[in-house]
Write a protein that holds these residues in place. Sequence first.
Motif, mmCIF file in Angstrom:
data_model
loop_
_atom_site.group_PDB
_atom_site.id
_atom_site.type_symbol
_atom_site.label_atom_id
_atom_site.label_comp_id
_atom_site.label_asym_id
_atom_site.label_seq_id
_atom_site.Cartn_x
_atom_site.Cartn_y
_atom_site.Cartn_z
ATOM 1 N N GLY A 66 0.816 -1.212 0.000
ATOM 2 C CA GLY A 66 0.000 0.000 0.000
ATOM 3 C C GLY A 66 0.850 1.262 0.000
ATOM 4 O O GLY A 66 0.535 2.238 -0.691
ATOM 5 N N VAL A 67 1.939 1.250 0.764
ATOM 6 C CA VAL A 67 2.862 2.384 0.770
ATOM 7 C C VAL A 67 3.531 2.529 -0.593
ATOM 8 O O VAL A 67 3.707 3.639 -1.107
ATOM 9 C CB VAL A 67 3.910 2.210 1.898
ATOM 10 N N PHE A 68 3.893 1.409 -1.186
ATOM 11 C CA PHE A 68 4.511 1.397 -2.514
ATOM 12 C C PHE A 68 3.566 2.012 -3.545
ATOM 13 O O PHE A 68 3.972 2.835 -4.362
ATOM 14 C CB PHE A 68 4.845 -0.053 -2.858
ATOM 15 N N CYS A 69 2.308 1.624 -3.482
ATOM 16 C CA CYS A 69 1.302 2.154 -4.402
ATOM 17 C C CYS A 69 1.076 3.650 -4.142
ATOM 18 O O CYS A 69 0.957 4.441 -5.078
ATOM 19 C CB CYS A 69 0.008 1.360 -4.225
ATOM 20 N N ALA A 70 1.031 4.041 -2.873
ATOM 21 C CA ALA A 70 0.821 5.449 -2.532
ATOM 22 C C ALA A 70 2.009 6.315 -2.939
ATOM 23 O O ALA A 70 1.830 7.478 -3.313
ATOM 24 C CB ALA A 70 0.546 5.582 -1.039
ATOM 25 N N LEU A 74 -2.116 -0.748 -8.502
ATOM 26 C CA LEU A 74 -3.413 -0.580 -7.845
ATOM 27 C C LEU A 74 -4.246 -1.865 -7.762
ATOM 28 O O LEU A 74 -4.830 -2.132 -6.707
ATOM 29 C CB LEU A 74 -4.207 0.536 -8.537
ATOM 30 N N PRO A 75 -4.341 -2.702 -8.811
ATOM 31 C CA PRO A 75 -5.178 -3.906 -8.681
ATOM 32 C C PRO A 75 -4.739 -4.851 -7.558
ATOM 33 O O PRO A 75 -5.593 -5.394 -6.848
ATOM 34 C CB PRO A 75 -5.059 -4.588 -10.044
ATOM 35 N N LEU A 76 -3.451 -5.024 -7.374
ATOM 36 C CA LEU A 76 -2.991 -5.885 -6.288
ATOM 37 C C LEU A 76 -3.292 -5.256 -4.930
ATOM 38 O O LEU A 76 -3.626 -5.956 -3.969
ATOM 39 C CB LEU A 76 -1.500 -6.186 -6.421
ATOM 40 N N ALA A 77 -3.205 -3.940 -4.835
ATOM 41 C CA ALA A 77 -3.548 -3.265 -3.580
ATOM 42 C C ALA A 77 -5.042 -3.399 -3.282
ATOM 43 O O ALA A 77 -5.434 -3.613 -2.132
ATOM 44 C CB ALA A 77 -3.147 -1.797 -3.652
ATOM 45 N N ILE A 78 -5.867 -3.306 -4.307
ATOM 46 C CA ILE A 78 -7.313 -3.476 -4.112
ATOM 47 C C ILE A 78 -7.628 -4.915 -3.721
ATOM 48 O O ILE A 78 -8.459 -5.155 -2.836
ATOM 49 C CB ILE A 78 -8.076 -3.047 -5.377
ATOM 50 N N TYR A 79 -6.977 -5.864 -4.362
ATOM 51 C CA TYR A 79 -7.176 -7.277 -4.019
ATOM 52 C C TYR A 79 -6.765 -7.548 -2.567
ATOM 53 O O TYR A 79 -7.460 -8.253 -1.835
ATOM 54 C CB TYR A 79 -6.385 -8.159 -4.980
ATOM 55 N N SER A 80 -5.645 -6.979 -2.153
ATOM 56 C CA SER A 80 -5.188 -7.158 -0.772
ATOM 57 C C SER A 80 -6.157 -6.521 0.212
ATOM 58 O O SER A 80 -6.449 -7.103 1.267
ATOM 59 C CB SER A 80 -3.795 -6.547 -0.599
ATOM 60 N N LEU A 82 2.909 -17.286 -6.633
ATOM 61 C CA LEU A 82 3.674 -17.271 -7.886
ATOM 62 C C LEU A 82 3.300 -16.084 -8.765
ATOM 63 O O LEU A 82 4.166 -15.448 -9.372
ATOM 64 C CB LEU A 82 3.454 -18.571 -8.659
ATOM 65 N N VAL A 83 2.013 -15.761 -8.836
ATOM 66 C CA VAL A 83 1.581 -14.596 -9.618
ATOM 67 C C VAL A 83 2.140 -13.319 -9.005
ATOM 68 O O VAL A 83 2.636 -12.433 -9.717
ATOM 69 C CB VAL A 83 0.038 -14.562 -9.716
ATOM 70 N N LYS A 84 2.079 -13.211 -7.686
ATOM 71 C CA LYS A 84 2.621 -12.032 -7.021
ATOM 72 C C LYS A 84 4.130 -11.946 -7.182
ATOM 73 O O LYS A 84 4.678 -10.857 -7.339
ATOM 74 C CB LYS A 84 2.235 -12.034 -5.543
ATOM 75 N N LEU A 85 4.797 -13.088 -7.178
ATOM 76 C CA LEU A 85 6.243 -13.108 -7.387
ATOM 77 C C LEU A 85 6.591 -12.602 -8.787
ATOM 78 O O LEU A 85 7.518 -11.800 -8.951
ATOM 79 C CB LEU A 85 6.773 -14.524 -7.174
ATOM 80 N N GLY A 86 5.850 -13.053 -9.789
ATOM 81 C CA GLY A 86 6.070 -12.546 -11.149
ATOM 82 C C GLY A 86 5.768 -11.065 -11.259
ATOM 83 O O GLY A 86 6.477 -10.325 -11.948
ATOM 84 N N PHE A 87 4.726 -10.605 -10.573
ATOM 85 C CA PHE A 87 4.365 -9.187 -10.583
ATOM 86 C C PHE A 87 5.469 -8.338 -9.969
ATOM 87 O O PHE A 87 5.876 -7.314 -10.536
ATOM 88 C CB PHE A 87 3.052 -8.995 -9.821
ATOM 89 N N TYR A 88 5.989 -8.764 -8.816
ATOM 90 C CA TYR A 88 7.059 -7.997 -8.161
ATOM 91 C C TYR A 88 8.363 -8.080 -8.946
ATOM 92 O O TYR A 88 9.149 -7.133 -8.934
ATOM 93 C CB TYR A 88 7.271 -8.480 -6.734
ATOM 94 N N LEU A 89 8.588 -9.167 -9.649
ATOM 95 C CA LEU A 89 9.774 -9.278 -10.492
ATOM 96 C C LEU A 89 9.684 -8.322 -11.679
ATOM 97 O O LEU A 89 10.666 -7.664 -12.040
ATOM 98 C CB LEU A 89 9.942 -10.721 -10.966
ATOM 99 N N PHE A 90 8.487 -8.225 -12.277
ATOM 100 C CA PHE A 90 8.279 -7.254 -13.353
ATOM 101 C C PHE A 90 8.514 -5.831 -12.850
ATOM 102 O O PHE A 90 9.191 -5.035 -13.504
ATOM 103 C CB PHE A 90 6.864 -7.397 -13.914
ATOM 104 N N LEU A 91 7.969 -5.517 -11.672
ATOM 105 C CA LEU A 91 8.181 -4.186 -11.113
ATOM 106 C C LEU A 91 9.647 -3.937 -10.782
ATOM 107 O O LEU A 91 10.125 -2.803 -10.896
ATOM 108 C CB LEU A 91 7.330 -3.991 -9.859
ATOM 109 N N LEU A 92 10.363 -4.981 -10.377
ATOM 110 C CA LEU A 92 11.780 -4.818 -10.092
ATOM 111 C C LEU A 92 12.549 -4.428 -11.350
ATOM 112 O O LEU A 92 13.419 -3.550 -11.299
ATOM 113 C CB LEU A 92 12.351 -6.103 -9.494
#
Length: 153
Positions: free
Chosen positions: A58-62, A77-83, A111-121
């Motif tokens: 949430g802090v990352f998104c903000a 935002l979609p992952l923050a809303i899902y969380s 695994l999906v979240k890991l791929g998402f954070y890897l893309f953001l990295l």
Amino acid sequence: MGLNLIFWILCFFVDLALLSSNFYQLVILSDLEADYLNPYESTSRINFLIVPEFILHGVFCALFLFTWHWFLFLVTLPLAIYSAKLFKEKKHLIDVTEVFRALSAEKKIRLVKLGFYLFLLFVVIFRVFTAGMILFYSSKFGELDIRSSFLQF
């Protein structure tokens, strides 16, 4: 201009923390599946990390919202809303008695979240390099017109 580089370095470390937390949760779930850990120990380890991960994301998104990085804000935002939805419905914690039924679904989510954070990295690493190059060239050659406007997306 140096604040932009500091912001992207901060985003790098936040994303790295989220990535490592998610990888650790995935390893724990794999150990549970291979019967190296008991269900109580694995769920207590994962449940300890879930709420801090939600807060950090949430802090990352903000951060992206408040610094006017609209594209990355809309990507996160979609992952923050899902969380937030999981937290509101009180489905964010893993139950000890139901852990084996939900094991494959929890692993897929991680695994999906890991791929998402890897893309953001990768995006953040690219932005760290572009911010560093802009800072280097603008301090060396004065204000740049074409390169600085091209690298600021």
